[in-house]
Every structure is written in C-alpha cells, then in structure tokens.
Design a protein around this motif. Structure first.
Motif, PDB file in Angstrom:
ATOM      1  N   MET A  75       8.283  12.099 -34.049  1.00  0.00           N
ATOM      2  CA  MET A  75       7.763  10.890 -34.681  1.00  0.00           C
ATOM      3  C   MET A  75       7.293   9.882 -33.630  1.00  0.00           C
ATOM      4  N   ILE A  76       8.051   9.736 -32.561  1.00  0.00           N
ATOM      5  CA  ILE A  76       7.640   8.829 -31.485  1.00  0.00           C
ATOM      6  C   ILE A  76       6.332   9.298 -30.868  1.00  0.00           C
ATOM      7  N   ALA A  77       6.218  10.607 -30.635  1.00  0.00           N
ATOM      8  CA  ALA A  77       4.972  11.154 -30.090  1.00  0.00           C
ATOM      9  C   ALA A  77       3.811  10.932 -31.050  1.00  0.00           C
ATOM     10  N   PHE A  78       4.084  11.048 -32.351  1.00  0.00           N
ATOM     11  CA  PHE A  78       3.042  10.826 -33.356  1.00  0.00           C
ATOM     12  C   PHE A  78       2.554   9.382 -33.339  1.00  0.00           C
ATOM     13  N   ILE A  79       3.488   8.429 -33.242  1.00  0.00           N
ATOM     14  CA  ILE A  79       3.108   7.016 -33.219  1.00  0.00           C
ATOM     15  C   ILE A  79       2.343   6.681 -31.939  1.00  0.00           C
ATOM     16  N   LEU A  80       2.842   7.176 -30.800  1.00  0.00           N
ATOM     17  CA  LEU A  80       2.174   6.885 -29.533  1.00  0.00           C
ATOM     18  C   LEU A  80       0.794   7.526 -29.460  1.00  0.00           C
TER      19      LEU A  80
END
Length: 246
Positions: free
Chosen positions: A17-22
C-alpha cells in the motif's frame, strides 16, 4: 490465523500500500502519456483515475487488512468489535489514504481541503502491531490483565466513536457521487467541523486533541499488556527436583 502469519500478511499488505501511494503520481503521469490526452482533458482524466483508481487500491487494502484482523481476533479470542473499530480508524484516515500524493482535484471532490496528522491510522497500526506480538489463547498465552486491557478497550471504543463522527462527510460525499443527493456535502462537512470544537471558557478543545490523548492511553495500555505477558513467559519453573526416596 497464527500470530506470525498475521504479522507476515499485514507487513506485505502495508508495504504494498505504501508503494502504491508513493508510486501513484507516476502511474497518473504514465497514463496521461499513454492515452496522449489533450491539455484541456488531462485534468479530467487525472481526476477520474485519481478518484476511482485510488479508491480501488484503498478498498482492496482495507478489505484485506480487515479480513486478516478478523481472522487473527477470532483465533486469539478477541471481540469482533476490534474489527469494527479498525474499520472506522481507516475511514477517518481518508485524507491520507485518498488524497495523499494524489491528483490535486481529488481532495476537493471528496471534501478533503487539507491533510491532517493520520492519528486514527496510528491507532490502526498500533493495534496491528499488538496483534503481531501478543500471544492469544491459541498460543497458550497468558490472559491480559483486567486493568490495562479494560483501559485499552475503553480507549478503543471512544476513538472509534470519534472516528465514526469524522467519517460522516465521507459517506455523504460518496452518496452524492452515487446520485443520492440527500444532504449537501459542504453542509455536512461544516457541521462536523463545528462539532469537533468544544469551548471551555476562552480555550478550545478539539476532538483531534482528545484523539491524541486517547492514543497515548491506548498505546500505553497495550504496551503494559505485552510487558506483563512477557514477564509471565520469563518465569521459568524450577529445574531441581527432589528425588523420591528409594
């Protein structure tokens, strides 16, 4: 779900999820180049993809996390109300999950005019960390101390109620997007904003301030529960035994 498996699943989902947001701004840019939109239409494309594409990613993440939390709570013997509280914690963090590093018009369309500290998201991850460390009844763990566990439950309940109130504008806005124009989203947002302030004399106390206080109490109670369990696990039974008389 076993404790270590739960920790693995939640870690993988959160990192994804963090990778998706970034990486979401790069996805928007790649999409604009791929369809070769005109300057006057790229804004509309960014809004639509930023709204529904991001919403789909957040929905998948939230559903997956709540599923594994439910499985872990059920196996560890915890109440399902913890899952409900986790849902409201995620909903109240919509500004970070939906508008953070997203197309600028998405925030306005959802009534998100500014991004605050994700306090409820911290509640969520504190609880996820606790579930990853605490041994439930399925692992022969000691029962939580009534005092600290009761404090954690009360803090959870109060923060969940506040999070539910903070999520009302989201439901109203989504209803407008779906065509159900029952209440004006701006009126709902202003009403909630006014309700978040309590005046005592010349001082103003916001529900955000209350959430911070509840967060410290909540984290402290869970840490005390973990420390108490750790101490009980370190109590090694005596190794010397008296030999029976022959």
């Amino acid at each position: 779900m076993p404790r270590r498996q739960f920790a693995t699943y939640t870690s993988v989902l959160t990192v994804a999820m963090i990778a998706f947001i970034l990486g979401f701004p790069f996805l928007l840019s790649a999409l604009a180049r791929a369809i070769r939109c005109a300057p006057d239409t790229c804004g509309a494309v960014g809004l639509v993809f930023g709204l529904y594409g991001r919403m789909l990613g957040v929905l998948i993440y939230g559903t997956a996390m709540l599923t594994v939390i439910f499985a872990r709570c059920r196996r560890a013997g915890l109440s399902s109300w913890w899952v409900v509280a986790s849902l409201f914690w995620l909903l109240a963090a919509r500004d970070v999950l939906m508008a953070g590093l997203n197309f600028w018009a998405v925030g306005f369309s959802l009534g998100i005019l500014s991004i605050r500290w994700p306090i409820t998201l911290i509640f969520f991850f504190v609880f996820v960390t606790f579930l990853s460390l605490w041994k439930g009844s399925d692992e022969d763990g000691s029962e939580a101390q009534p005092g600290s566990w009761k404090i954690a439950q009360v803090s959870m309940a109060l923060s969940a109620i506040i999070s539910a109130v903070m999520s009302i504008p989201l439901f109203v806005t989504l209803a407008w997007i779906a065509g159900l124009r029952l209440i004006n989203p701006q009126s709902a947002i202003m009403t909630i904003q006014y309700s978040l302030y309590v005046r005592i004399g010349t001082q103003f106390i916001t529900l955000t301030t209350v959430l911070w206080l509840l967060l410290f109490v909540f984290a402290g109670a869970l840490i005390r529960t973990l420390v108490s369990q750790r101490r009980s696990d370190l109590q090694v039974p005596p190794t010397r035994f008296s030999r029976p008389a022959s």
